[in-house]
Design a protein around this motif. Structure first.
Motif, mmCIF file in Angstrom:
data_model
loop_
_atom_site.group_PDB
_atom_site.id
_atom_site.type_symbol
_atom_site.label_atom_id
_atom_site.label_comp_id
_atom_site.label_asym_id
_atom_site.label_seq_id
_atom_site.Cartn_x
_atom_site.Cartn_y
_atom_site.Cartn_z
ATOM 1 N N ARG A 129 0.838 -1.197 0.000
ATOM 2 C CA ARG A 129 0.000 0.000 0.000
ATOM 3 C C ARG A 129 0.874 1.248 0.000
ATOM 4 N NH1 ARG A 129 -3.284 3.470 3.342
ATOM 5 N NH2 ARG A 129 -2.229 2.828 5.258
ATOM 6 N N LEU A 130 1.698 1.377 1.046
ATOM 7 C CA LEU A 130 2.625 2.505 1.132
ATOM 8 C C LEU A 130 4.069 2.089 0.896
ATOM 9 C CD1 LEU A 130 1.113 4.390 4.212
ATOM 10 C CD2 LEU A 130 0.719 4.809 1.776
ATOM 11 N N VAL A 131 4.308 0.815 0.826
ATOM 12 C CA VAL A 131 5.642 0.319 0.493
ATOM 13 C C VAL A 131 5.485 -0.972 -0.306
ATOM 14 C CG1 VAL A 131 5.883 -0.997 2.648
ATOM 15 C CG2 VAL A 131 7.925 -0.273 1.413
ATOM 16 N N ALA A 132 6.301 -1.132 -1.345
ATOM 17 C CA ALA A 132 6.206 -2.314 -2.198
ATOM 18 C C ALA A 132 6.664 -3.552 -1.446
ATOM 19 C CB ALA A 132 7.057 -2.121 -3.453
ATOM 20 N N ALA A 133 6.093 -4.696 -1.802
ATOM 21 C CA ALA A 133 6.457 -5.950 -1.141
ATOM 22 C C ALA A 133 7.927 -6.271 -1.327
ATOM 23 C CB ALA A 133 5.593 -7.092 -1.681
ATOM 24 N N ASP A 134 8.518 -5.870 -2.469
ATOM 25 C CA ASP A 134 9.943 -6.135 -2.706
ATOM 26 C C ASP A 134 10.831 -5.013 -2.187
ATOM 27 O OD1 ASP A 134 9.414 -4.105 -4.477
ATOM 28 O OD2 ASP A 134 10.026 -5.211 -6.278
ATOM 29 N N LEU A 135 10.226 -4.044 -1.460
ATOM 30 C CA LEU A 135 10.954 -2.930 -0.855
ATOM 31 C C LEU A 135 11.747 -2.133 -1.885
ATOM 32 C CD1 LEU A 135 12.252 -4.724 2.397
ATOM 33 C CD2 LEU A 135 10.150 -3.409 2.065
ATOM 34 N N GLN A 136 11.096 -1.846 -3.026
ATOM 35 C CA GLN A 136 11.760 -1.079 -4.081
ATOM 36 C C GLN A 136 11.030 0.223 -4.414
ATOM 37 O OE1 GLN A 136 14.805 -1.961 -5.521
ATOM 38 N NE2 GLN A 136 14.716 -3.445 -3.855
ATOM 39 N N LEU B 117 4.165 -1.393 -7.060
ATOM 40 C CA LEU B 117 3.800 -0.946 -5.712
ATOM 41 C C LEU B 117 2.608 -1.688 -5.132
ATOM 42 C CD1 LEU B 117 4.178 0.998 -3.329
ATOM 43 C CD2 LEU B 117 2.714 2.646 -4.548
ATOM 44 N N THR B 118 1.461 -1.589 -5.774
ATOM 45 C CA THR B 118 0.248 -2.130 -5.164
ATOM 46 C C THR B 118 -0.786 -2.458 -6.231
ATOM 47 O OG1 THR B 118 -1.481 -1.685 -3.516
ATOM 48 C CG2 THR B 118 -0.814 0.150 -4.903
ATOM 49 N N GLY B 119 -1.837 -3.106 -5.819
ATOM 50 C CA GLY B 119 -2.956 -3.357 -6.716
ATOM 51 C C GLY B 119 -3.881 -2.157 -6.742
ATOM 52 N N LEU B 120 -4.449 -1.865 -7.903
ATOM 53 C CA LEU B 120 -5.314 -0.695 -8.040
ATOM 54 C C LEU B 120 -6.794 -1.043 -8.004
ATOM 55 C CD1 LEU B 120 -3.358 1.368 -10.716
ATOM 56 C CD2 LEU B 120 -3.307 1.554 -8.228
ATOM 57 N N ASP B 121 -7.114 -2.333 -8.032
ATOM 58 C CA ASP B 121 -8.505 -2.743 -7.821
ATOM 59 C C ASP B 121 -8.715 -2.966 -6.331
ATOM 60 O OD1 ASP B 121 -9.757 -2.965 -10.489
ATOM 61 O OD2 ASP B 121 -8.132 -4.390 -10.839
ATOM 62 N N ASN B 122 -9.926 -2.698 -5.871
ATOM 63 C CA ASN B 122 -10.189 -2.952 -4.453
ATOM 64 C C ASN B 122 -11.642 -3.327 -4.240
ATOM 65 O OD1 ASN B 122 -11.882 -0.560 -3.382
ATOM 66 N ND2 ASN B 122 -10.228 0.483 -4.489
ATOM 67 N N LEU B 123 -11.847 -4.035 -3.160
ATOM 68 C CA LEU B 123 -13.195 -4.323 -2.662
ATOM 69 C C LEU B 123 -13.320 -3.680 -1.294
ATOM 70 C CD1 LEU B 123 -13.646 -8.122 -3.535
ATOM 71 C CD2 LEU B 123 -14.836 -6.191 -4.584
ATOM 72 N N GLN B 124 -14.475 -3.076 -1.031
ATOM 73 C CA GLN B 124 -14.694 -2.439 0.256
ATOM 74 C C GLN B 124 -15.916 -3.066 0.926
ATOM 75 O OE1 GLN B 124 -14.376 1.902 0.187
ATOM 76 N NE2 GLN B 124 -13.507 1.787 -1.875
ATOM 77 N N PHE B 125 -15.774 -3.344 2.207
ATOM 78 C CA PHE B 125 -16.849 -3.967 2.986
ATOM 79 C C PHE B 125 -17.129 -3.073 4.189
ATOM 80 C CE2 PHE B 125 -14.576 -7.295 0.771
ATOM 81 C CZ PHE B 125 -15.580 -8.102 0.256
ATOM 82 N N SER B 126 -18.344 -2.526 4.250
ATOM 83 C CA SER B 126 -18.726 -1.668 5.366
ATOM 84 C C SER B 126 -19.563 -2.479 6.345
ATOM 85 C CB SER B 126 -19.519 -0.459 4.858
ATOM 86 O OG SER B 126 -19.898 0.373 5.933
ATOM 87 N N PHE B 127 -19.006 -2.760 7.512
ATOM 88 C CA PHE B 127 -19.666 -3.582 8.535
ATOM 89 C C PHE B 127 -20.390 -2.685 9.529
ATOM 90 C CE2 PHE B 127 -16.179 -6.168 6.978
ATOM 91 C CZ PHE B 127 -16.744 -7.430 6.857
ATOM 92 N N THR B 128 -21.617 -3.052 9.861
ATOM 93 C CA THR B 128 -22.414 -2.309 10.835
ATOM 94 C C THR B 128 -22.510 -3.109 12.124
ATOM 95 O OG1 THR B 128 -23.735 -1.329 9.072
ATOM 96 C CG2 THR B 128 -24.645 -1.236 11.299
ATOM 97 N N ALA B 129 -22.208 -2.453 13.251
ATOM 98 C CA ALA B 129 -22.249 -3.120 14.551
ATOM 99 C C ALA B 129 -23.683 -3.532 14.893
ATOM 100 C CB ALA B 129 -21.706 -2.191 15.627
ATOM 101 N N PRO B 130 -23.854 -4.559 15.735
ATOM 102 C CA PRO B 130 -25.201 -4.989 16.139
ATOM 103 C C PRO B 130 -25.951 -3.844 16.811
ATOM 104 C CG PRO B 130 -23.555 -6.599 16.809
ATOM 105 C CD PRO B 130 -22.797 -5.402 16.331
ATOM 106 N N GLU B 131 -27.264 -3.872 16.698
ATOM 107 C CA GLU B 131 -28.076 -2.814 17.282
ATOM 108 C C GLU B 131 -27.790 -2.681 18.772
ATOM 109 O OE1 GLU B 131 -32.793 -1.475 17.491
ATOM 110 O OE2 GLU B 131 -32.182 -3.283 16.400
ATOM 111 N N GLY B 132 -27.552 -1.446 19.194
ATOM 112 C CA GLY B 132 -27.239 -1.190 20.592
ATOM 113 C C GLY B 132 -25.766 -1.328 20.913
ATOM 114 N N GLY B 133 -24.965 -1.778 19.966
ATOM 115 C CA GLY B 133 -23.538 -1.949 20.194
ATOM 116 C C GLY B 133 -22.727 -0.878 19.499
ATOM 117 N N SER B 134 -21.421 -1.123 19.383
ATOM 118 C CA SER B 134 -20.530 -0.200 18.685
ATOM 119 C C SER B 134 -19.451 -1.010 17.992
ATOM 120 C CB SER B 134 -19.889 0.789 19.669
ATOM 121 O OG SER B 134 -18.787 0.193 20.326
#
Length: 761
Positions: A154-161, A447-464
């Motif tokens: 993400r901020l540094v390549a896996a091969d450190l280059q 450096l990194t992959g430019l495709d991404n998947l995003q998952f937005s998780f919602t806490a149980p009702e009454g929780g956080s």
């Protein structure tokens, strides 16, 4: 006297007045051209009501950071962790913070790392902005970035280059002005870096640059492909027709229809995108085809009649066929309104309107030019009647072979269609002529992959989001998805909490886990956030109400199926393993990966409607239900053959390909209408099937060949676009037209010989 004869006489009687009226209308429409605008919105291809679009809007509502850039900094070989490189990285990070409208900048230099020191927890950036980079600092920096899962890929390549610097901005208000100011700053910054840091490779990508490249692709296609198509079509007309004044009249008709189309677009306020910019080119090519029929008909009659009679005959003979073909073609394009992608809907409406303007100009301005011409007939044409007789003989003599051959092609095409997959990606939509594609490919490789998947998780009702069970479910999901194919990195709240918990307990590996209570997890995060500098809060990961948290999965995907496949597998994994903690896959990459499949299913409705309407029009026009049914075969099969060939040769299609079948059905009807109307006219006059076919080849054979060549070459020009949607749409349409020509000249006569009630002599 027939209705066509009466209309032709009326048109010729008032030709100058009608031509002047058409010119005024087009000039009036042309006033809308200055209002044309280009869209730089990379979400413009998604329908506003589909689930993927709503999920994207939710992500923008709950989490900060919308318009993003990713800068890759690749130091000279062997200098990755030198003191000079780290000083440069620190200075570059500070420079990026100076960007207008910057909301957040993430870099290895300002990455806030937590560690224990005695009984204290230290949370500080890896490179202090105000302190010198010493060998000890460089050693600690190298140790952290080499092992940090939060920075890797993400901020540094896996091969450190290579390093990455991420910039998030806020451009919502007065978007275009802010975007231009920001891009001017980044361009100047990149030029300054080239001077200050020789040997460093700098690459940049991001959604704003992707959107800007969409607008750039649209402008390039308008400025290059539209004029190129115009020149090629006129050159072909000159070659095939050999009468400059007639070709000049056709050129004027084509030019006016193009102007009218652009003006209509401007008046409606339709923003031009890379997907709609080629609409005037389609109008241009299709209008030229209609002109060819009128000119060649006039040519043929000049050998038998005086000029006035020849012109009257040409208009009368072509009035009904051109009207029917224009209407059926317009229906095919209007059916694009069933597409879910707004640019395709806009293209359908634009082209349908332009075709009507072209048809009106075809029967007013073109006859005016023909009346002024002093041509002597068709003996100078390259496609002569003798050639048409030979072609007719081949069609008649080998009719069984043509039917057998076309049936075999259906089987082969079925195999090719079975290999077709959908591949849509904002980056892969552009070819290497665009800097955005070049830089994106380099960043994806180094450096990194430019495709991404995003998952937005919602806490149980009454929780956080700090509930231990909720976080453990997310951590299990994070750990699992990190191991999946094509995944190069995962960003998750649980990574931060586990690292903090371990630091709180003397960096003991046993505490690399979620704390056991909601309060403990909340305290860890509160301590961490209080230690963060301004601009580096966690609102990109947690919503303000602390009810939702986002997991971002970075992918190095080579195909949309990789993104779609992982999304399905991930959602299935959650349903089985964390039933109380689930989220839908979302994000721009996922939306693009599903757009073709979704659009294709929508277009099936449009295709059925087009088939029904065009078939009814054909039956009504031909006044023969049997012929209406027979006409379906040479109009449906070309698209099947084209997609079969495409599946065998290339495999993948994209958003543009999904509309080709519906769009081209109306186009290929053109030649079928002319062929069958002349054939049935011969049959009504008592000719046998063979004689009627031979006469049809003589009368319209050359026009069918010339129009098909012009159409195919015109759409092949579209295929040279740097934008993949236009490439696929242009190439597939040209292939469909090629197969349609073969179907009309070989397969249709064979069908008529086999199924017409009158047997061949």
């Amino acid at each position: 006297m027939t209705i066509s004869d009466r209309i032709a006489a009326l048109l010729l009687r008032h030709l100058r007045k009608l031509s002047a009226l058409v010119l005024l209308i087009v000039l009036g429409l042309g006033a809308g051209i200055p209002a044309l605008t280009f869209s730089a919105d990379n979400t413009s291809f998604f329908g506003k009501q589909n689930q993927e679009t709503r999920d994207l809007e939710d992500l923008g509502e709950f989490y900060t950071g919308s318009s993003g850039f990713l800068i890759m900094v690749k130091p000279p070989e062997g200098e990755m962790f030198s003191l000079n490189t780290l000083e440069a990285l620190k200075e570059m990070t500070a420079d990026v913070w100076q960007a207008p409208f910057a909301l957040r900048v993430d870099s290895p230099a300002n990455f806030n790392h937590s560690r224990s020191e005695g009984e204290d927890i230290i949370v500080e950036p890896l490179l202090d902005e105000y302190a010198e980079v010493t060998p000890e600092v460089a050693e600690r920096f190298q140790e952290v970035v080499s092992t940090s899962p939060e920075m890797r890929n993400r901020l540094v390549a896996a091969d450190l280059q290579a390093y990455g610097i991420s910039l998030n901005t806020v451009l919502s208000d007065d978007f275009e002005a802010r975007r231009d100011e920001l891009l001017a700053f980044l361009d100047q910054m990149e030029a300054d870096w080239a001077e200050r840091y020789p040997g460093f490779e700098i690459r940049m990508t991001g959604d704003v640059l992707g959107g800007l490249t969409l607008a750039l692709a649209a402008k390039q296609d308008i400025l290059t492909l539209v004029p190129m198509a115009f020149v090629l079509v006129i050159a072909l007309l000159l070659f095939f027709l050999r009468v400059p004044l007639a070709v000049g009249g056709a050129a004027l008709v084509v030019l006016l229809s193009t102007i009218g189309t652009f003006g209509f677009t401007g008046f409606l306020g339709i923003e031009l995108t890379a997907g709609t910019a080629i609409s005037p080119m389609a109008v241009m090519v299709l209008t030229a085809a209609s002109c060819i029929h009128l000119i060649l008909s006039w040519f043929r009659e000049l050998d038998r009649s005086d000029r006035a009679t020849a012109l009257h005959h040409a208009i009368s003979e072509n009035l009904a066929p051109v009207l029917v073909t224009t209407v059926t073609t317009a229906i095919g394009f209007l059916a694009l309104n069933f597409a879910e992608a707004p640019p395709l809907q806009d293209m359908g409406n634009i082209v349908a309107f332009g075709l009507m303007i072209g048809m009106i100009a075809n029967f007013t301005l073109l006859p005016l030019a023909l009346r002024a011409s002093r041509a002597r007939g068709g003996d100078r044409l390259p496609l002569r009647e003798g050639m048409m007789r030979v072609l007719a003989d081949l069609a008649v003599r080998y009719r069984r072979g043509w039917i057998t051959g076309f049936l075999a092609l259906i089987l082969v095409a079925g195999l090719g269609i079975g290999r077709i997959g959908y591949d849509d990606s904002l980056v892969r939509y552009f070819d290497d002529r665009f800097e955005f594609r070049q830089d994106s490919d380099e960043i994806q490789q180094h450096l990194t992959g430019l495709d991404n998947l995003q998952f937005s998780f919602t806490a149980p009702e009454g929780g956080s989001v700090f509930d231990p069970d909720f976080l453990r479910d997310i951590d299990r999901f994070t750990t699992w998805i990190e191991t999946q194919d094509n995944v190069v990195g995962v960003s998750s709240l649980t990574q931060v909490i586990k690292r903090l918990n371990m630091s709180m307990n003397g960096d003991a590996p046993a505490f690399d886990r979620i704390a056991d209570s909601r309060e403990a997890n909340a305290q860890l995060m509160m301590f961490y956030e209080l230690s963060l500098p301004v601009g580096l809060d966690l609102n990109s990961t947690i919503d303000v109400d602390r009810q939702r948290t986002r997991v971002v999965v970075l992918m190095r995907a080579e195909h949309s199926e990789d993104v779609r496949g992982l999304a399905k597998v991930a959602e299935a994994w959650m349903a089985r393993n964390t039933p109380d903690t689930q989220a839908r896959a979302a994000g721009i990459s996922y939306a693009f990966s599903t757009v073709s499949e979704r659009n294709n299913s929508q277009m099936l409705v449009g295709l059925v409607l087009v088939l029904v309407l065009v078939s009814l029009i054909m039956m009504a026009t031909l006044r023969n239900a049997r012929m209406g049914v027979i006409s379906l075969a040479p109009n449906v099969l070309p698209a099947i053959f084209a997609f079969g060939l495409w599946g065998i040769s290339f495999g993948d299609v994209n958003l543009g390909s999904t509309v080709v079948t519906t769009m081209t059905f109306g186009i290929v009807v053109d030649d079928t209408v002319h062929f069958l109307m002349h054939y049935l006219d011969g049959r009504k006059r008592g000719r046998s099937t063979v004689d009627a076919l031979q006469e049809t080849f003589r009368v319209v054979g050359s026009a069918i060949i010339v129009t098909s060549i012009c159409l195919a070459i015109g759409f092949l020009v579209m295929a040279t676009s740097g934008f993949a949607i236009n490439q696929h749409l242009g190439a597939l349409t040209a292939i469909v037209i090629g197969f349609a020509l073969l179907a009309d000249l070989l397969f249709l006569p064979a069908l008529l010989l086999s199924f017409d009630r009158t047997k061949a002599k």
